[in-house]
Design a protein around this motif. Structure first.
Motif, PDB file in Angstrom:
ATOM      1  N   ILE A 170      62.727   6.160   6.753  1.00 53.01           N
ATOM      2  CA  ILE A 170      62.918   7.011   5.573  1.00 53.01           C
ATOM      3  C   ILE A 170      64.360   7.492   5.496  1.00 53.01           C
ATOM      4  O   ILE A 170      64.986   7.487   4.426  1.00 53.01           O
ATOM      5  CB  ILE A 170      61.930   8.208   5.604  1.00 53.01           C
ATOM      6  N   TYR A 171      64.910   7.879   6.644  1.00 54.15           N
ATOM      7  CA  TYR A 171      66.309   8.316   6.691  1.00 54.15           C
ATOM      8  C   TYR A 171      67.237   7.199   6.220  1.00 54.15           C
ATOM      9  O   TYR A 171      68.122   7.430   5.383  1.00 54.15           O
ATOM     10  CB  TYR A 171      66.658   8.730   8.120  1.00 54.15           C
ATOM     11  N   ASN A 172      67.023   5.992   6.714  1.00 58.06           N
ATOM     12  CA  ASN A 172      67.881   4.861   6.350  1.00 58.06           C
ATOM     13  C   ASN A 172      67.803   4.564   4.851  1.00 58.06           C
ATOM     14  O   ASN A 172      68.811   4.225   4.217  1.00 58.06           O
ATOM     15  CB  ASN A 172      67.495   3.616   7.143  1.00 58.06           C
ATOM     16  N   ARG A 173      66.600   4.690   4.278  1.00 58.60           N
ATOM     17  CA  ARG A 173      66.433   4.428   2.845  1.00 58.60           C
ATOM     18  C   ARG A 173      67.187   5.462   2.005  1.00 58.60           C
ATOM     19  O   ARG A 173      67.809   5.132   0.986  1.00 58.60           O
ATOM     20  CB  ARG A 173      64.947   4.402   2.483  1.00 58.60           C
ATOM     21  N   ILE A 174      67.143   6.727   2.436  1.00 57.20           N
ATOM     22  CA  ILE A 174      67.857   7.789   1.716  1.00 57.20           C
ATOM     23  C   ILE A 174      69.367   7.572   1.808  1.00 57.20           C
ATOM     24  O   ILE A 174      70.088   7.683   0.813  1.00 57.20           O
ATOM     25  CB  ILE A 174      67.467   9.173   2.276  1.00 57.20           C
ATOM     26  N   THR A 191      79.690  10.912   5.432  1.00 53.97           N
ATOM     27  CA  THR A 191      79.074  10.838   6.754  1.00 53.97           C
ATOM     28  C   THR A 191      77.647  11.359   6.668  1.00 53.97           C
ATOM     29  O   THR A 191      77.440  12.543   6.388  1.00 53.97           O
ATOM     30  CB  THR A 191      79.857  11.671   7.778  1.00 53.97           C
ATOM     31  N   PRO A 192      76.636  10.513   6.895  1.00 52.35           N
ATOM     32  CA  PRO A 192      75.246  10.991   6.888  1.00 52.35           C
ATOM     33  C   PRO A 192      74.821  11.502   8.269  1.00 52.35           C
ATOM     34  O   PRO A 192      75.344  11.059   9.293  1.00 52.35           O
ATOM     35  CB  PRO A 192      74.460   9.727   6.509  1.00 52.35           C
ATOM     36  N   ILE A 193      73.878  12.441   8.259  1.00 54.98           N
ATOM     37  CA  ILE A 193      73.347  12.959   9.520  1.00 54.98           C
ATOM     38  C   ILE A 193      71.910  13.428   9.303  1.00 54.98           C
ATOM     39  O   ILE A 193      71.626  14.144   8.341  1.00 54.98           O
ATOM     40  CB  ILE A 193      74.231  14.104  10.073  1.00 54.98           C
ATOM     41  N   PRO A 194      70.950  13.030  10.180  1.00 54.80           N
ATOM     42  CA  PRO A 194      69.579  13.535  10.083  1.00 54.80           C
ATOM     43  C   PRO A 194      69.449  14.844  10.859  1.00 54.80           C
ATOM     44  O   PRO A 194      70.002  14.980  11.953  1.00 54.80           O
ATOM     45  CB  PRO A 194      68.769  12.425  10.754  1.00 54.80           C
ATOM     46  N   LEU A 195      68.729  15.818  10.290  1.00 58.59           N
ATOM     47  CA  LEU A 195      68.583  17.086  10.995  1.00 58.59           C
ATOM     48  C   LEU A 195      67.394  17.877  10.466  1.00 58.59           C
ATOM     49  O   LEU A 195      66.760  17.497   9.476  1.00 58.59           O
ATOM     50  CB  LEU A 195      69.863  17.925  10.871  1.00 58.59           C
ATOM     51  N   SER A 196      67.116  18.989  11.129  1.00 57.00           N
ATOM     52  CA  SER A 196      66.136  19.963  10.646  1.00 57.00           C
ATOM     53  C   SER A 196      66.729  21.343  10.863  1.00 57.00           C
ATOM     54  O   SER A 196      66.911  21.773  12.004  1.00 57.00           O
ATOM     55  CB  SER A 196      64.808  19.846  11.387  1.00 57.00           C
ATOM     56  N   ALA A 197      67.083  22.002   9.770  1.00 55.21           N
ATOM     57  CA  ALA A 197      67.705  23.323   9.873  1.00 55.21           C
ATOM     58  C   ALA A 197      66.734  24.346  10.454  1.00 55.21           C
ATOM     59  O   ALA A 197      67.126  25.224  11.221  1.00 55.21           O
ATOM     60  CB  ALA A 197      68.179  23.778   8.500  1.00 55.21           C
ATOM     61  N   LEU A 198      65.449  24.214  10.102  1.00 55.32           N
ATOM     62  CA  LEU A 198      64.454  25.192  10.552  1.00 55.32           C
ATOM     63  C   LEU A 198      64.253  25.145  12.059  1.00 55.32           C
ATOM     64  O   LEU A 198      64.211  26.174  12.725  1.00 55.32           O
ATOM     65  CB  LEU A 198      63.127  24.949   9.833  1.00 55.32           C
TER      66      LEU A 198
END
Length: 430
Positions: A170-174, A191-198
């Motif tokens: 899903i990350y790669n598609r976005i 620059t893309p980065i996957p994360l969770s702020a919560l």
């Protein structure tokens, strides 16, 4: 794309995205995990009547949602600025609203930013059967503004990865979908980065749940971004803010021109031109609170003394004689309309450019930008948050540069003559 800079250099950045994408929570997480908040602030948040999280979890978004209305509604309305520092760098953050009606606030926050974090909420994007992704209109809107304002670095923070079990596909598609859209805009440094702020995944600390991601955490990325101020190498630009005089009855009369260097550098002996009058000038002395100096550079507030006695006042521009600004009475510009009252082409507005203010009239709306398709269309008028290319006529000439060359002398605002409200922010295109 990144390089090491002075360890204590300052980075100004903004967060942008749609409503409830987690912008305020992300900033709260940055402040919390980097020890940028105090115990009394934590205690006040934990006792807040507007907590929006479950159980004992601290509602980090309350760090930036300072207005009572913001806390009640759970949204950001105004631009909230926060300061924090790590051992490697100092930061000023602008948290901007996600609602479309507050696009003007995003423009305000972005006007001085070196970088933008565009949040994409994985739970909101539409995953198509053909493997593609439909990005939200606000993601496109804020990316367009970042491009128009020429923000150097764009970080695409794919947030709430915990809601999709940290799914790499899903990350790669976005990321692919955003990259295709960014290409149509002309955005380059992404620059893309996957994360969770919560939960804090990949914000300050590396996340084992995102083990497939080999890049830096968000704070590491922010610490490493280069902040190269192109205006250091630009021609000298000095809008006069104030003419300073004292002891006018004495023989050694003092006349200095006060302001901030907006581009380039200046040294004693330099040849300048006063714009728009065209008078020639020579730098006699450069004075600050610390005394006289041989030279000064962009960003410094100084008082310039000249060899010649000239008629110079607030609103004039002292510029490099070899590379003066362009004097304009007609100009083309991209504008973001920021008023609830639509543009009335029959009316006059004040234009504020640097320290000069004069009357202006919109002669034509050349084209209106469709944020979703990036296509341009004809338009009879402009309403709140519209972005368009217009032609302006001004009563007194402006000494200006293209926004793409020098941001400070390429930007302006339009002001309603009656209400004195700012109705548009513009970028000059030569």
């Amino acid at each position: 794309m990144t390089k090491n800079t002075n360890e204590q250099s300052l980075l100004r950045f903004i967060t942008a995205g749609s409503v409830d994408d987690g912008k305020s929570t992300l900033i709260g997480r940055l402040l919390f995990d980097s020890k940028g908040i105090f115990a009394d602030q934590l205690d006040a948040m934990s006792r807040s009547k507007h907590k929006r999280t479950v159980g004992d979890t601290v509602d980090l978004s309350l760090l930036t949602d300072g207005l009572e209305a913001e806390r009640e509604q759970g949204i950001t309305i105004d631009v909230a600025y926060r300061y924090f520092a790590t051992p490697k760098r100092k930061f000023i953050i602008a948290d901007t609203p996600g609602h479309e009606q507050y696009t003007r606030n995003m423009v305000t926050g972005a006007s001085t930013a070196d970088a933008v974090i565009i949040l994409v909420d994985v739970s909101k994007v539409k995953l198509r059967e053909d493997g593609g992704v439909d990005l939200l209109i606000q993601t496109k809107r804020h990316s367009t503004i970042a491009h128009l304002l020429q923000i150097e670095h764009v970080i695409v923070a794919v947030n709430k990865m915990d809601l999709v079990d940290y799914n790499q596909d899903i990350y790669n598609r976005i990321v692919k979908a955003y990259g295709e859209f960014a290409e149509t805009l002309g955005l380059k440094d992404i620059t893309p980065i996957p994360l969770s702020a919560l939960t804090g995944d990949n914000v300050v600390e590396k996340s084992e749940k995102l083990g497939w991601y080999q890049g830096p955490t968000l704070i590491e990325l922010l610490e490493s971004l280069s902040v190269y101020e192109e205006s250091h190498n630009a021609p000298f630009r000095f809008p006069v803010q104030l003419v300073a005089r004292h002891n006018g009855h004495e023989a050694n009369d003092f006349r200095g021109y006060m302001g901030r260097i907006e581009a380039g550098k200046v040294s004693v002996g330099d040849k300048l031109v006063v714009q728009p009058s065209g008078q020639a000038a020579t730098v006699k002395d450069i004075v600050t609170l610390e005394g006289s100096h041989q030279s000064a550079v962009v960003g410094q507030s100084i008082t310039l003394l000249l060899d010649e006695y000239l008629d110079i006042s607030r609103g004039d521009l002292l510029a490099s004689a070899a590379q003066p600004a362009t004097q304009l009475k007609q100009l083309k510009a991209d504008v973001c309309w920021m008023s609830d009252e639509p543009l009335d082409v029959r009316r006059k507005y004040w234009i504020k450019h640097g320290t000069r203010q004069t009357s202006a009239k919109v002669k034509a709306i050349e084209s209106l930008l469709d944020i979703n398709t990036q296509q341009r269309h004809s338009a009879e008028g402009l309403k709140l948050n519209d972005i368009a290319t217009i032609e302006l006529a001004v009563q007194q000439p402006l000494a200006a540069d293209a926004y793409s060359d020098i941001r400070a002398t390429g930007a302006f605002i339009l002001i309603d003559e009656v209400t004195h409200q700012t109705v548009a922010a513009g970028m000059i295109r030569l």
